[in-house]
Structures are given as C-alpha cells and as structure tokens.
Design a protein around this motif. Structure first.
Motif, PDB file in Angstrom:
ATOM      1  N   UNK A   1      -9.145   2.530 -22.281  1.00 35.01           N
ATOM      2  CA  UNK A   1      -8.695   2.514 -23.675  1.00 35.01           C
ATOM      3  C   UNK A   1      -7.497   1.586 -23.900  1.00 35.01           C
ATOM      4  N   UNK A   2      -7.173   0.758 -22.896  1.00 36.85           N
ATOM      5  CA  UNK A   2      -5.983  -0.101 -22.983  1.00 36.85           C
ATOM      6  C   UNK A   2      -6.355  -1.460 -23.557  1.00 36.85           C
ATOM      7  N   UNK A   3      -5.592  -1.889 -24.558  1.00 33.03           N
ATOM      8  CA  UNK A   3      -5.723  -3.245 -25.104  1.00 33.03           C
ATOM      9  C   UNK A   3      -4.679  -4.105 -24.393  1.00 33.03           C
ATOM     10  N   UNK A   4      -5.133  -4.897 -23.416  1.00 27.66           N
ATOM     11  CA  UNK A   4      -4.204  -5.641 -22.570  1.00 27.66           C
ATOM     12  C   UNK A   4      -3.473  -6.737 -23.330  1.00 27.66           C
ATOM     13  N   UNK A   5      -4.082  -7.264 -24.371  1.00 29.65           N
ATOM     14  CA  UNK A   5      -3.395  -8.260 -25.205  1.00 29.65           C
ATOM     15  C   UNK A   5      -2.219  -7.601 -25.913  1.00 29.65           C
ATOM     16  N   UNK A   6      -2.459  -6.411 -26.391  1.00 26.38           N
ATOM     17  CA  UNK A   6      -1.409  -5.648 -27.061  1.00 26.38           C
ATOM     18  C   UNK A   6      -0.268  -5.329 -26.092  1.00 26.38           C
ATOM     19  N   UNK A   7      -0.633  -5.014 -24.854  1.00 28.00           N
ATOM     20  CA  UNK A   7       0.386  -4.731 -23.841  1.00 28.00           C
ATOM     21  C   UNK A   7       1.256  -5.960 -23.604  1.00 28.00           C
ATOM     22  N   UNK A   8       0.609  -7.120 -23.414  1.00 30.71           N
ATOM     23  CA  UNK A   8       1.355  -8.341 -23.111  1.00 30.71           C
ATOM     24  C   UNK A   8       2.261  -8.752 -24.267  1.00 30.71           C
ATOM     25  N   UNK A   9       1.856  -8.464 -25.480  1.00 21.56           N
ATOM     26  CA  UNK A   9       2.658  -8.810 -26.660  1.00 21.56           C
ATOM     27  C   UNK A   9       3.762  -7.800 -26.943  1.00 21.56           C
ATOM     28  N   UNK A  10       3.956  -6.864 -26.028  1.00 19.16           N
ATOM     29  CA  UNK A  10       4.993  -5.820 -26.161  1.00 19.16           C
ATOM     30  C   UNK A  10       4.806  -4.984 -27.427  1.00 19.16           C
ATOM     31  N   UNK A  11       3.556  -4.631 -27.699  1.00 19.59           N
ATOM     32  CA  UNK A  11       3.251  -3.849 -28.899  1.00 19.59           C
ATOM     33  C   UNK A  11       3.060  -2.366 -28.610  1.00 19.59           C
ATOM     34  N   UNK A  12       3.219  -1.970 -27.338  1.00 19.79           N
ATOM     35  CA  UNK A  12       3.138  -0.542 -27.018  1.00 19.79           C
ATOM     36  C   UNK A  12       4.386   0.166 -27.532  1.00 19.79           C
ATOM     37  N   UNK A  13       4.186   1.359 -28.033  1.00 15.98           N
ATOM     38  CA  UNK A  13       5.321   2.140 -28.533  1.00 15.98           C
ATOM     39  C   UNK A  13       5.953   2.898 -27.377  1.00 15.98           C
ATOM     40  N   UNK A  14       7.172   2.531 -27.052  1.00 14.91           N
ATOM     41  CA  UNK A  14       7.895   3.138 -25.942  1.00 14.91           C
ATOM     42  C   UNK A  14       9.249   3.639 -26.424  1.00 14.91           C
ATOM     43  N   UNK A  15       9.742   4.716 -25.850  1.00 17.55           N
ATOM     44  CA  UNK A  15      11.042   5.250 -26.293  1.00 17.55           C
ATOM     45  C   UNK A  15      12.175   4.287 -25.962  1.00 17.55           C
ATOM     46  N   UNK A  16      12.999   3.986 -26.949  1.00 14.68           N
ATOM     47  CA  UNK A  16      14.134   3.097 -26.730  1.00 14.68           C
ATOM     48  C   UNK A  16      15.229   3.839 -25.966  1.00 14.68           C
ATOM     49  N   UNK A  17      15.934   3.152 -25.102  1.00 15.88           N
ATOM     50  CA  UNK A  17      16.953   3.828 -24.276  1.00 15.88           C
ATOM     51  C   UNK A  17      18.115   4.340 -25.116  1.00 15.88           C
ATOM     52  N   UNK A  18      18.576   5.517 -24.749  1.00 22.52           N
ATOM     53  CA  UNK A  18      19.718   6.119 -25.442  1.00 22.52           C
ATOM     54  C   UNK A  18      20.885   6.382 -24.490  1.00 22.52           C
TER      55      UNK A  18
END
Length: 702
Positions: free
Chosen positions: A650-667
């Motif tokens: 289910x992974x869109x590798x183009x989306x991964x490379x473009x840094x489009x995955x939603x990841x928690x920002x560091x706090x």
C-alpha cells in the motif's frame, strides 16, 4: 569426453584432426561403427592418475551424456533432416510451392537448433568446461555430438556462433576471462572472437580478468591488443579494480605498460584512491616518481631545444633589423625601408609569440617539480579561503565522541551541525580513512533522506564538516523515551531508510553502520541517515567486495562475524535489525554478554512478538536471513525486492521520496552545552605538515 578437463589449443586442434581422419577420404560419410573398431573405443576401467585421459570419445559411447544438453529431448526431431533430404531426391515431380515449404520448414528447424547450440556453448564456457564449449564451434563435432546418422550430410552452418551473448551481454570470452581459463581464452582468440566486446555493464573480458584477479588471462588479452584503459558503466578501469581488490601482480603488470593511463571513475576517483595494501601503495608511489622524472626530463629537453631555436631566431632577425636601421641613414634607401616596414612588424610579432611560448614552457617546467596527486580531484583553493571557522557562530556542544564533537552553529540565520574532528587523534589511531570516507560519500550524495554536507574545511589541528541540523535528535534517543514505536510509524521510517540505502547502493556504496543512533529526525519528522565513517565505496555485489570487521556490537551481521566477506546485503540485514528494535525496544538476539550475543546472532532462534503484523513478521524474517545469498534484497533487484514485499503493497514510493508522508514533528528540546566551545576560537594557522589535501568542499545546491 570429460567435460571438466581444460583443453589447450593444441589438444583441441588434435581432436578436430582425429575426427576428420575418421572420415573416408573419398566420401563425405563417417565410417560405420563396424569400420571404426580398429580406431579403438574407450572402455570403463580403472586407470592410474598418471595415465593420460582421453580428450574425446566415439559416438558409440555414452560420454556425451555428461554434457547435459538442454535440447537432448528434441534431438530425435532433427532426424527430419535425413527424411527431408531423401524426400527432396524423390520429389522432383512435386509442385514448386511444396518444395519451398519443405525447405523453409527444414531451415526453421536448423535455426532453432542453432539458438540452442549458442545457449549451450555459453553455458559450457560459463561452467569453465573448455572442451565441451569448443565442440559447439565445429560442424563436424556438432554432427557427432547430436548423434546424427552418417548418411546425413554435415551442415557447415550447424554450429554455435562465436559472437553469441547471454541475456547480460556476456560472450564466451567474458566467461573464460572471469574464470581464468587461459586455454579457452587462447582458443577463442584463435577463432577471432572480439576481444573488447562489452556486456550490459560495459565490462570487457579484460576488465573481468582484473576484477577477479586473473593475471594470466589479463596478460594474454593485453598482449593481443585489448584496450587496457577501457572504463565500465561506473567509469572504473582495470587498474581501479586491481587496486580495489589488492591484486598486486596485476597492478604491477598494468603499470609497466606504457599505454596505461590513470583515469577518474564516475566518482572522480583515481585508481590509487582505493589502495589499502602497503605493498601496492609502494608500487604506485614508485610508478608516480618514475613518471614524474620522465616527464621532467622530456620537458627539460623540449625546453632546451625551444630556447636554442629561439636564440637562433632572435640573432638572425636582430641582425636583419639592425641592417635595415643602418640603411635608413641613407636618403636613397628611405623608400626601401618604408616598403620593408611591414616585414619588420611581422618579425617583431613573431618574436613576441616565441617569447610567450618560451614563458609557457618555463611554466610547464616549474609545474613538473610539484608532486602530482592522482588520488583526489583537487578543489579550488578559493573555496578554502572563503570558508572558515570564523564565519560561523558557535551556539554550543550538542554531541561528543571519542575523536570529535558536534556543535550547533549558525550562519546567515541558518542553523547547522558542525562536526569537528581532531587531526592528532585521528592520525594517532589511524582513523583518517574513515573521516575521508565520510567526507567523500556525503560529497557525492544528494538525497532527501541523507544528511547533506554543506561545507568542509580545516584548521591547523581540526577537520570540520558543516552538516544540516536535525532538531529531532536520533532514533536511539526517541526509543529511550517511547520504549517502542507504533508499527505504522515504524513502517514510514523504514520506507525512508530503504530509499536512502537504495541511493547509496546505486552508487556502489554500502553503509554498514545502520542503527537507531545513526538515524536522525529533521524538523519535519523525516528520517535522515548520518555518520558515514564506516561506509565502503566501490562495492558492486550483494555478498562480496568488503572484508573489514566493523560495526556496533549488537548490529553485526552473521557474515561479518564469520569474516567471510560481505556486500550490499549486509545493509538489508541491518535494516531488519533496526525495524525489529523500533518495534520491540531491543535488537534481536540481544544479550549483555558479548560472547553470548555473538552466539545468538549466529545460532539462536529468532523470536518475533505476535503483536507485529503477519506481513511485518515475514519481512523481518526475510531480512534477518543468516545466509546473505538467500536474504531479501540480495538479488539483482537489490532494493526493488524489498519494496515489492507484501508489507509495502500500500506504499506510494513516489510520495515517500517527495517527503509527503505525515510524520510527527519533533517536540523534544536539544541539550546544548554553551561552555564547551571556547577552545575552538583559536587562530587558524594552516601548516603544510598538517594540511589534508582534498578535504575542502562547498555544496552548491542550496
């Protein structure tokens, strides 16, 4: 025939002559089995080791079965050649189109068989069976080999093509050179095979000989005119591979050839950059010194000749000019001087040109007095002058190691991580090559999930690298806080790490030090690889190429512990280790005792918690496969094998490379020691003895 026996060219020709002598001189037919009794047929018997083996056998024996022909089941179909031959004699009354149809059917069968002969010819050469391989080039032997009836006329076109290639573009000469089979190489060259044919990786037989350390076949190929300076798809020459894999005799042989040229590969590295063996380094050093002396001598001779000609030219024309001036005193010769003035100007222009040429030659002469550095592409000294420690505001210490520190610095309102290495400590512990490797790897990569090197410069006692600052810290620190991470989050991190490793592997670089502490988190929460000191350049295979024992204790692959050599597949094992640790909280096989930990890595049963998804467990098992040959990612597809695993369906590798995955920002807040930077503000005194060539770097893509 004993298919594994290596035949010399003389033996091969002898056998061919023997087969031809079995034929009647007045006919084109073989003798019948009854007539061949006098020639003798091999019998099954025990022979001493000193007894010479027979090179070939008669068709009446079953020795040809050892060849394992892939088309043996189809051989009976070739009997149609005989029937077609007989029918062609009895079919004169048939209509023309029927004859054409029969001939085309016959030709089609021959063409198919030729393809099979080509395939088997390459297979035998690949398996290093010289005798079996060479048989497929002779129609007479092929006729015997296929066990065709003596009544069938030998077809001169029924043989393998000397220029046959496999799916990767390799010819029989490629395989013979790779295997170091001098007899087969000589025989194929006698058959006029192309010596500089290239496969898909643009590797010639000579390059393969250098890559696998086959000196004898390399010497044969060089002596018959193979291109000694050919470069493959990576820009590597035979000398690159000989230096890389410590083949001393090949390096020595190549450097003795006047035609050899020191070339850069695609990574802008000369061959001696990859030297690790001290004896090879000395050979290369002697070669460079001799080349330098030879070049200096040639330039000196040329300069002396030029100066002599220049003096002669000057004396001649100065005399002419003086004569013209002398005659100018006479009013009667005024017109002559005016007519000659263009010639005077022309002579003066020529003199100026020769003066310029003399200056250039003197400059060239001076240039040869400096030592020539073939190891590193030199940066413009202006870069080093423009970048210095004083241009950065040091905010404080954020990390510390055995041989250096990492500081948070600021320049033009941009934050960076400044890695400072102590030259004295590095040289004392012989660690300079690790620092140089990190600088080199970071200077050739530009990937969204690899920390970028922005600047590299040095002081009299420090090597400095300015890197992108990642405020999220490393994943080791994150694990200390969270104990273990949610599987969906880990999956996203792993996807980004896969793409980073993929980029390195495409550049033939292995990372070798993948662990949570070396994966930092940028301002947007994305995973970034850092710390490339243990990386290795010039690794082309999944399972071989590197031999050093290195890495962190809990993250050593089984092949590393066995010291059997390793390649790109080692990174995929470490990917499995990191994935396991992020999900579980500790590395697999972990134990506080080092000896027990090593035993577990090589022998213990892998236990994976049931809360991990079934596809995730399957992926971890595939990555932690102890046999690197069977490990996921060890095939020719490398990262593609992993990306195609059901876990990533289910992974869109183009989306991964473009840094489009939603990841928690560091706090989390970074701890900064503001009192530890005062010793860096020392005056910079660049001394020749402490200067490191090839270190300076400026990243131009901001």
């Amino acid at each position: 025939m004993n298919g594994h026996r290596k035949l010399t060219l003389y033996e091969y020709q002898t056998k061919l002559r023997q087969i031809q002598e079995h034929r009647s001189p007045k006919s084109n037919k073989f003798h019948t089995p009854q007539q061949k009794v006098n020639f003798g047929s091999p019998k099954t018997q025990i022979v001493s080791k000193k007894q010479e083996q027979r090179l070939f056998s008669d068709r009446s024996t079953s020795t040809y079965q050892n060849l394992n022909l892939p088309f043996s089941s189809k051989i009976p179909k070739f009997s149609k050649l005989q029937s077609l031959d007989e029918e062609s004699k009895q079919s004169e009354t048939l209509i023309k189109h029927q004859i054409v149809e029969q001939k085309s059917s016959k030709q089609e069968g021959i063409d198919k068989l030729r393809i099979q002969l080509n395939e088997q010819f390459l297979k035998e050469s690949s398996c290093n069976r010289a005798g079996a391989c060479l048989q497929f080039l002779e129609p007479t032997l092929v006729h015997n080999l296929l066990n065709l009836s003596p009544k069938v006329k030998i077809n001169s076109g029924l043989r393998a093509s000397i220029s046959s290639k496999d799916l990767n573009g390799n010819t029989a000469l490629h395989f013979a050179a790779r295997n170091g089979n001098t007899h087969l190489v000589q025989a194929l060259l006698y058959k006029e095979i192309q010596i500089d044919e290239q496969n898909e990786d643009k590797m010639t037989p000579l390059l393969l000989s250098a890559y696998y350390g086959k000196l004898e076949t390399l010497q044969i190929l060089v002596n018959v005119g193979a291109n000694i300076n050919h470069q493959d798809i990576h820009g590597n020459s035979a000398l690159h591979y000989a230096c890389k894999f410590n083949f001393k005799s090949i390096v020595q042989f190549l450097l003795q050839k006047e035609s050899v040229v020191l070339l850069k590969n695609l990574d802008q590295k000369y061959p001696d950059y990859y030297i690790e063996d001290s004896e090879i380094a000395q050979i290369f050093k002697d070669y460079l010194e001799q080349s330098k002396k030879k070049q200096t001598k040639e330039v000196t001779i040329q300069t002396i000749q030029t100066e002599t000609i220049l003096k002669m030219f000057q004396r001649k024309n100065v005399k002419q000019i003086k004569n013209l001036i002398k005659t100018s005193k006479s009013q009667n010769n005024l017109d002559k001087i005016q007519e000659s003035s263009p010639k005077v100007k022309q002579l003066q222009t020529k003199l100026q040109q020769l003066e310029q040429f003399k200056t250039q030659m003197q400059g060239l002469k001076r240039q040869t007095t400096f030592s020539t550095n073939y190891s590193e592409s030199c940066k413009n000294l202006k870069d080093e002058e423009e970048t210095s420690l004083s241009q950065f505001q040091i905010l404080g210490l954020i990390g510390k190691g055995s041989f250096g520190q990492v500081y948070l610095v600021k320049r033009l309102n941009q934050f960076y991580a400044m890695k400072v290495l102590d030259k004295t400590m590095i040289l004392k512990h012989n660690l300079f090559r690790y620092a140089q490797t990190e600088r080199n790897v970071l200077s050739v990569t530009s990937h969204p999930f690899i920390v970028k090197l922005r600047y590299a410069f040095q002081t009299s006692d420090k090597l400095i690298m300015i890197l992108d600052f990642c405020p999220g810290g490393d994943m080791g620190q994150l694990l200390e806080e969270k104990k273990r991470l949610p599987e969906e989050l880990v999956k996203n991190y792993i996807c980004e790490v896969i793409l980073a490793l993929e980029d390195l592997h495409q550049r033939d670089i292995i990372y070798r030090d993948l662990k949570p502490e070396n994966i930092v988190i940028d301002a947007d929460g994305h995973a970034m690889l850092t710390d490339f000191g243990l990386s290795k350049e010039g690794i082309f295979d999944a399972n071989q190429g590197a031999k050093s024992f290195c890495g962190s204790v809990a993250y050593l692959a089984p092949e590393m512990l066995k010291r059997q050599g390793h390649g790109k597949a080692v990174d995929w094992y470490l990917l499995g280790v990191v994935m396991y640790e992020l999900l579980v909280g500790v590395p697999p096989y972990y134990d506080n005792e080092k000896e027990q930990l090593f035993h577990n890595i090589e022998n213990a049963i892998l236990k994976i918690p049931s809360y991990i998804s079934s596809e995730g467990r399957n992926l971890i098992k595939s990555l932690l496969q102890r046999n690197p040959i069977k490990r996921l990612g060890s095939g020719v597809g490398d990262s593609k094998e992993i990306k195609q695993h059901p876990y990533f369906s289910d992974v869109d590798w183009v989306k991964v490379k473009n840094k489009e995955l939603e990841l928690p920002k560091p706090t989390r807040k970074i701890r900064i020691d503001t009192q530890a930077s005062h010793n860096l503000f020392q005056p910079e005194h660049l001394e020749l003895s402490s200067h490191v060539n090839g270190w300076s770097y400026v990243h131009t893509e901001f």
